[in-house]
Structures are given as C-alpha cells and as structure tokens.
Design a protein around this motif. Sequence first.
Motif, mmCIF file in Angstrom:
data_model
loop_
_atom_site.group_PDB
_atom_site.id
_atom_site.type_symbol
_atom_site.label_atom_id
_atom_site.label_comp_id
_atom_site.label_asym_id
_atom_site.label_seq_id
_atom_site.Cartn_x
_atom_site.Cartn_y
_atom_site.Cartn_z
ATOM 1 N N UNK A 30 0.847 -1.191 0.000
ATOM 2 C CA UNK A 30 0.000 0.000 0.000
ATOM 3 C C UNK A 30 0.882 1.240 0.000
ATOM 4 N N UNK A 31 0.519 2.221 -0.810
ATOM 5 C CA UNK A 31 1.384 3.372 -1.019
ATOM 6 C C UNK A 31 1.249 4.455 0.055
ATOM 7 N N UNK A 32 0.055 4.784 0.452
ATOM 8 C CA UNK A 32 -0.138 5.931 1.338
ATOM 9 C C UNK A 32 -0.053 5.516 2.804
ATOM 10 N N UNK A 33 0.549 6.348 3.627
ATOM 11 C CA UNK A 33 0.849 6.006 5.016
ATOM 12 C C UNK A 33 -0.409 5.753 5.855
ATOM 13 N N UNK A 34 -1.457 6.543 5.675
ATOM 14 C CA UNK A 34 -2.659 6.344 6.488
ATOM 15 C C UNK A 34 -3.357 5.030 6.144
ATOM 16 N N UNK A 35 -3.358 4.667 4.876
ATOM 17 C CA UNK A 35 -3.943 3.377 4.498
ATOM 18 C C UNK A 35 -3.109 2.226 5.035
ATOM 19 N N UNK A 36 -1.787 2.374 5.000
ATOM 20 C CA UNK A 36 -0.901 1.360 5.560
ATOM 21 C C UNK A 36 -1.154 1.174 7.051
ATOM 22 N N UNK A 37 -1.332 2.275 7.721
ATOM 23 C CA UNK A 37 -1.565 2.236 9.161
ATOM 24 C C UNK A 37 -2.868 1.523 9.485
ATOM 25 N N UNK A 38 -3.895 1.795 8.718
ATOM 26 C CA UNK A 38 -5.187 1.148 8.940
ATOM 27 C C UNK A 38 -5.079 -0.353 8.705
ATOM 28 N N UNK A 39 -4.419 -0.732 7.639
ATOM 29 C CA UNK A 39 -4.251 -2.148 7.327
ATOM 30 C C UNK A 39 -3.488 -2.867 8.431
ATOM 31 N N UNK A 40 -2.417 -2.289 8.870
ATOM 32 C CA UNK A 40 -1.597 -2.936 9.898
ATOM 33 C C UNK A 40 -2.339 -3.041 11.226
ATOM 34 N N UNK A 41 -3.042 -2.006 11.614
ATOM 35 C CA UNK A 41 -3.715 -2.013 12.916
ATOM 36 C C UNK A 41 -4.857 -3.023 12.961
ATOM 37 N N UNK A 42 -5.626 -3.106 11.901
ATOM 38 C CA UNK A 42 -6.762 -4.024 11.906
ATOM 39 C C UNK A 42 -6.318 -5.485 11.856
ATOM 40 N N UNK A 43 -5.361 -5.782 11.015
ATOM 41 C CA UNK A 43 -4.972 -7.170 10.830
ATOM 42 C C UNK A 43 -4.116 -7.663 11.991
ATOM 43 N N UNK A 44 -3.310 -6.802 12.580
ATOM 44 C CA UNK A 44 -2.505 -7.228 13.723
ATOM 45 C C UNK A 44 -3.377 -7.663 14.890
ATOM 46 N N UNK A 45 -4.478 -6.976 15.100
ATOM 47 C CA UNK A 45 -5.376 -7.363 16.193
ATOM 48 C C UNK A 45 -5.941 -8.759 15.975
ATOM 49 N N UNK A 46 -6.358 -9.066 14.765
ATOM 50 C CA UNK A 46 -6.899 -10.388 14.461
ATOM 51 C C UNK A 46 -5.814 -11.453 14.557
ATOM 52 N N UNK A 47 -4.630 -11.175 14.021
ATOM 53 C CA UNK A 47 -3.549 -12.141 14.071
ATOM 54 C C UNK A 47 -3.141 -12.476 15.491
ATOM 55 N N UNK A 48 -3.015 -11.458 16.329
ATOM 56 C CA UNK A 48 -2.663 -11.688 17.727
ATOM 57 C C UNK A 48 -3.753 -12.468 18.446
#
Length: 117
Positions: A30-48
């Motif tokens: 993902x190119x834009x920082x805010x979209x990257x942040x959203x992707x990482x935050x949502x998926x990390x919670x599920x993975x953990x």
Amino acid sequence: MNTIRLLIAGIFILAGIIVLITAVIGVFRIKYALNRLHSAAMIDSLGLFLITVGMIAIYGLSFASLKLLLINGLFWFASPVCSHLLAALETATNPDVDKECEILKVEEYDLLKNTSE
C-alpha cells in the motif's frame, strides 16, 4: 484428546501467522501512510487474537491463559491509541495530505453532519 487439542491449537496459530504475513505484505504494497496504518492495525489485532486462542488451546484453562488474555486486551487498548497518534502526526506533518485524502476540519464536519440530519 491431547492430539485433537494440539491440532486445534496448530490451526489457530497457523491462521494467525497467515493473517500477520498478509498484514506485512499489505503494509509494503500500500502506497499511502494512512492506508498502511489502517491495514496494519486491523490485521494485527486479528492475528494476535488467533495466536492467543491457539496458545490457550495448548495451555488449557490456567493462569497462563489468563495472562495471555490480559496481554491481548492490553494490545487491543494500546493499538488504537498508537494508531491514532501516528495518523495525527502524519496529517500534521505531511504537506501533501490534502492531495492524497480528504480531511475535514471540525467546522466542516459539523456543517456536513447538520445538513445530513
């Protein structure tokens, strides 16, 4: 019974690892920082969460399981706060943020909210 419990734990842990790998790939693609942040935050919670469920399946219901749940709960409270602070920093320091996404000022948001009601 022990084999079934280990199989269930392995499935949850493997699913958690797959979700986390997906998050890492998403963050790099993902190119834009805010979209990257959203992707990482949502998926990390599920993975953990999936890995925690797998570890609880291995330990059974014990004091270690309670510790794992508390760690997971702490992460669920800390992750949105960190994500919000990073997003606020990005919007405050990026001069091209208006070109990359739509950010409303408080007055604009209130006006938009009042007209939609």
